[in-house]
Design a protein around this motif. Structure first.
Motif, PDB file in Angstrom:
ATOM      1  N   THR A 188     -16.275 -27.223  -1.007  1.00 26.01           N
ATOM      2  CA  THR A 188     -18.091 -27.237  -1.009  1.00 26.01           C
ATOM      3  C   THR A 188     -18.531 -26.757   0.651  1.00 26.01           C
ATOM      4  OG1 THR A 188     -18.472 -29.726  -0.391  1.00 26.01           O
ATOM      5  CG2 THR A 188     -17.861 -29.270  -3.069  1.00 26.01           C
ATOM      6  N   CYS A 189     -19.782 -26.411   0.339  1.00 22.11           N
ATOM      7  CA  CYS A 189     -20.696 -26.294   2.079  1.00 22.11           C
ATOM      8  C   CYS A 189     -22.321 -27.032   1.767  1.00 22.11           C
ATOM      9  CB  CYS A 189     -20.333 -24.320   1.479  1.00 22.11           C
ATOM     10  SG  CYS A 189     -20.823 -24.205   3.496  1.00 22.11           S
ATOM     11  N   HIS A 190     -22.386 -26.939   2.838  1.00 18.01           N
ATOM     12  CA  HIS A 190     -24.226 -27.263   2.527  1.00 18.01           C
ATOM     13  C   HIS A 190     -24.168 -27.189   4.289  1.00 18.01           C
ATOM     14  CE1 HIS A 190     -28.019 -29.216   2.350  1.00 18.01           C
ATOM     15  NE2 HIS A 190     -27.372 -29.393   1.501  1.00 18.01           N
ATOM     16  N   PRO A 191     -25.397 -25.989   4.286  1.00 22.87           N
ATOM     17  CA  PRO A 191     -25.926 -25.850   5.755  1.00 22.87           C
ATOM     18  C   PRO A 191     -26.003 -27.195   7.321  1.00 22.87           C
ATOM     19  CG  PRO A 191     -27.531 -25.036   4.175  1.00 22.87           C
ATOM     20  CD  PRO A 191     -26.085 -25.248   3.523  1.00 22.87           C
ATOM     21  N   LEU A 192     -26.704 -27.881   6.133  1.00 21.99           N
ATOM     22  CA  LEU A 192     -27.386 -28.876   6.727  1.00 21.99           C
ATOM     23  C   LEU A 192     -26.386 -30.244   7.019  1.00 21.99           C
ATOM     24  CD1 LEU A 192     -30.775 -29.791   5.138  1.00 21.99           C
ATOM     25  CD2 LEU A 192     -30.240 -28.568   7.276  1.00 21.99           C
ATOM     26  N   ARG A 193     -25.542 -30.256   6.589  1.00 19.82           N
ATOM     27  CA  ARG A 193     -23.953 -30.780   6.996  1.00 19.82           C
ATOM     28  C   ARG A 193     -22.053 -30.302   7.305  1.00 19.82           C
ATOM     29  NH1 ARG A 193     -20.138 -32.066   2.275  1.00 19.82           N
ATOM     30  NH2 ARG A 193     -19.582 -29.723   2.218  1.00 19.82           N
ATOM     31  N   ASP A 194     -22.824 -28.900   7.254  1.00 24.86           N
ATOM     32  CA  ASP A 194     -21.337 -28.032   7.515  1.00 24.86           C
ATOM     33  C   ASP A 194     -21.917 -26.874   8.697  1.00 24.86           C
ATOM     34  OD1 ASP A 194     -19.337 -29.087   5.809  1.00 24.86           O
ATOM     35  OD2 ASP A 194     -20.446 -27.690   4.094  1.00 24.86           O
ATOM     36  N   GLY A 195     -22.927 -27.006   8.907  1.00 31.95           N
ATOM     37  CA  GLY A 195     -24.194 -25.620   9.914  1.00 31.95           C
ATOM     38  C   GLY A 195     -23.925 -24.567   9.399  1.00 31.95           C
ATOM     39  N   ALA A 196     -25.174 -23.759   9.147  1.00 32.04           N
ATOM     40  CA  ALA A 196     -25.276 -22.766   8.411  1.00 32.04           C
ATOM     41  C   ALA A 196     -24.226 -21.406   9.060  1.00 32.04           C
ATOM     42  CB  ALA A 196     -26.831 -21.836   9.017  1.00 32.04           C
ATOM     43  N   GLU A 197     -24.048 -21.329   9.891  1.00 36.30           N
ATOM     44  CA  GLU A 197     -22.726 -20.271   9.978  1.00 36.30           C
ATOM     45  C   GLU A 197     -21.339 -20.420   9.234  1.00 36.30           C
ATOM     46  OE1 GLU A 197     -22.740 -17.738  12.123  1.00 36.30           O
ATOM     47  OE2 GLU A 197     -24.589 -18.258  12.173  1.00 36.30           O
ATOM     48  N   ALA A 198     -20.853 -22.049   8.692  1.00 31.51           N
ATOM     49  CA  ALA A 198     -19.802 -21.754   7.661  1.00 31.51           C
ATOM     50  C   ALA A 198     -20.207 -21.025   6.664  1.00 31.51           C
ATOM     51  CB  ALA A 198     -19.973 -23.353   7.447  1.00 31.51           C
ATOM     52  N   LEU A 199     -21.639 -21.385   5.558  1.00 29.43           N
ATOM     53  CA  LEU A 199     -22.227 -20.532   4.586  1.00 29.43           C
ATOM     54  C   LEU A 199     -22.062 -19.469   5.218  1.00 29.43           C
ATOM     55  CD1 LEU A 199     -23.501 -20.914   2.072  1.00 29.43           C
ATOM     56  CD2 LEU A 199     -25.727 -20.920   3.175  1.00 29.43           C
ATOM     57  N   PHE A 200     -22.193 -18.614   5.901  1.00 33.86           N
ATOM     58  CA  PHE A 200     -22.185 -17.150   6.341  1.00 33.86           C
ATOM     59  C   PHE A 200     -21.192 -16.953   6.246  1.00 33.86           C
ATOM     60  CE2 PHE A 200     -26.956 -18.169   7.448  1.00 33.86           C
ATOM     61  CZ  PHE A 200     -26.891 -17.606   6.610  1.00 33.86           C
ATOM     62  N   ALA A 201     -19.826 -17.416   6.324  1.00 33.19           N
ATOM     63  CA  ALA A 201     -18.750 -17.203   6.698  1.00 33.19           C
ATOM     64  C   ALA A 201     -18.008 -16.654   5.006  1.00 33.19           C
ATOM     65  CB  ALA A 201     -17.758 -18.191   7.858  1.00 33.19           C
TER      66      ALA A 201
END
Ligand code: CS2
Length: 507
Positions: A114-127
């Motif tokens: 799972t991925c949430h930019p507010l929880r994991d940071g936007a960079e985690a999503l872009f990665a």
């Protein structure tokens, strides 16, 4: 560890466990908007596809195409707790398909993270976008998530203006997709498929238009790369999945599944997809998906017959005090009007490929609406009317205006929305108005001196009523008559009058 494929659990529900090996799943599909629908539809179909692939020991899927298609569940704004709950449940959830003849509970294990930019940071999503594993980005971001107007990017939209000014820290889904694709290009990777699964006509084309236009305003070279490397197939998705509320939770608890994430939906599902994938796809046909060259007729059929009738029942039903769609269907006047709407006013606007029986489709829809195990709230379907009306009710009205054929039920549907936007049901109960235009609509309702002034102002909402349509006297007069009748005499009287019209004579 492999599970037994099916464990009967008394009379309550058939319990199904997947057989595929979840330890091999990779993040090949990124899903933006992992809410109720994605749980009950996309991840379930993926899970069944993985099972079918695993069951076929003989098949050769090629060196890179084993049953390892995992999905990463993403939410962009709210929903951190829901993703946390999935993580706590080690990425499984239950999908209970229920109707009046029985229930099946499937344990879905198709998630790889799972991925949430507010929880994991936007960079985690872009990665995730810049990962060679990724092949497909699926989307259920609702109609308003596309920030489109007339099928193009709405450059006046506050979120789009903000994201165009700061494209590396986007907040809209469109901005996130474009930044994600920019990262992928920078990483020297190949293209992707962006698969819209929202209830919009030509959803793939709308998705392409907003993404390419946003990218072109940022960097024309990026827009060119997207045009050459990314595909946007259109899809028609169909499964009725009410938002999880206390009714759904009570059913899950009754089945002993209350401790894990779960969702309740109908057994029916249909997925029609254009086969245009840039970087491979799972063999979804093994789980019943239909691949066709042109999805448009199926999209229109579903948007007008199913969603159009849903909106009609939602507004009129909520005004008349009906809580759910199955409560509406228990009312012969509402049920009769929905049937009349489908057969006499929606079906004649469609051109379907040979072999599609619209009368049988309508009867099947009415039976699905009557499913009393689904507590599908009229006020839930009533949300975002300004985004839904154009394709569900106004497009068929245009057809009738051109053809010179009558459209009294479509007029009553629009009148129902206009009356719903006044904010109170017939018995005085407040009705929630959740809509991107809610503030403007409330202001119009409060300021309008009389009903006619209210109507005039509402018909000038250009996001809903195009100038050339609102300006037609035959259109505006019919809507005004239906609205004034509804306000003066109520839902029952308006429906009773419709019930008098013999359907055959309308054809
Ligand atoms: C509904 C849809 O909420 C709504 O607007 O009409 O969510 C509907 O239940 C689905 O499209 C069914 O496939």
């Amino acid at each position: 560890m492999p599970h037994p494929a099916s464990t009967p659990a008394g009379d309550a529900a058939r319990i199904v466990h997947p057989i595929h090996d979840r330890s091999t799943l990779r993040g090949r599909i990124l899903h933006l908007g992992f809410g109720a629908f994605a749980r009950a539809f996309l991840s379930t179909i993926l899970d069944e596809t993985l099972d079918a692939m695993s069951a076929d020991g003989e098949a050769d899927w090629g060196p890179d195409w084993g049953p390892d298609w995992g999905m990463i569940a993403v939410r962009l704004n709210s929903g951190v707790e829901e993703l946390d709950a999935l993580e706590a449940a080690e990425l499984h959830h239950w999908v209970v398909a229920a109707d009046d003849s029985g229930m099946t509970a499937r344990r879905v294990e198709a998630l790889a993270g799972t991925c949430h930019p507010l929880r994991d940071g936007a960079e985690a999503l872009f990665a995730r976008f810049a990962s060679p594993e990724l092949s497909i980005v699926t989307l259920t971001i609702t109609e308003k998530g596309y920030c489109s107007r007339g099928g193009r990017l709405d450059t006046e939209h506050a979120g789009i203006r903000r994201d165009l000014a700061a494209p590396k820290t986007p907040q809209t889904a469109v901005g996130v997709l474009v930044e994600g694709l920019a990262r992928r290009r920078q990483a020297g990777l190949g293209g992707l498929t962006l698969l819209s699964c929202d209830n919009l006509p030509e959803n793939g084309a709308v998705c392409r238009a907003v993404v390419e236009e946003f990218a072109a305003r940022r960097d024309p070279a990026l827009a060119e790369w997207i045009a050459a490397n990314v595909t946007f197939p259109c899809t028609m998705v169909d499964r009725i999945v009410p938002a999880l509320d206390e009714d759904g939770r009570a059913l899950l608890a009754e089945l002993g599944l209350g401790g894990a994430p779960g969702i309740v939906c109908e057994p029916f599902r249909q997925w029609v997809i254009e086969d245009d994938f840039a970087a491979g796809r799972p063999p979804f046909e093994l789980a019943g998906a239909e691949f066709v060259a042109d999805v448009r007729p199926f999209e229109e059929m579903k948007l007008r017959m199913l969603n159009g009738s849903h909106s009609f029942l939602a507004y009129l039903g909520a005004l008349a005090g009906r809580r759910t769609i199955s409560d509406c269907m228990a009312d012969p006047l509402l049920a009769g009007a929905a049937r009349g709407l489908m057969l006499a006013e929606q079906a004649p606007t469609l051109s379907m490929p040979q072999g599609v029986d619209l009368a049988a489709y309508a009867e099947a829809l009415l039976a699905r609406f009557a499913n009393s195990r689904l507590k599908h709230r009229t006020t839930q379907i009533a949300t975002d009317g300004s985004q839904k009306l154009p394709q569900r009710l106004l497009a068929p009205i245009r057809h009738h205006l051109e053809a010179g054929t009558p459209w009294p039920r479509l007029a009553l549907g629009i009148a129902g929305w206009l009356a719903y936007c006044r904010g109170v049901a017939q018995d005085g109960t407040p009705l929630p108005l959740n809509d991107p235009l809610a503030e403007r609509i409330r202001a119009i309702s409060q300021a309008a001196g009389d009903e006619r002034a209210y109507l005039r102002q509402m018909l000038s909402l250009r996001e809903v009523f195009a100038a050339e349509l609102a300006g037609r006297a035959d259109f505006a007069d019919a809507i005004a008559a239906a609205y004034l009748e509804l306000r003066e005499h109520g839902v029952e009287a308006a429906l009773a009058r419709l019930a008098e019209i013999p359907q055959e004579s309308e054809r």
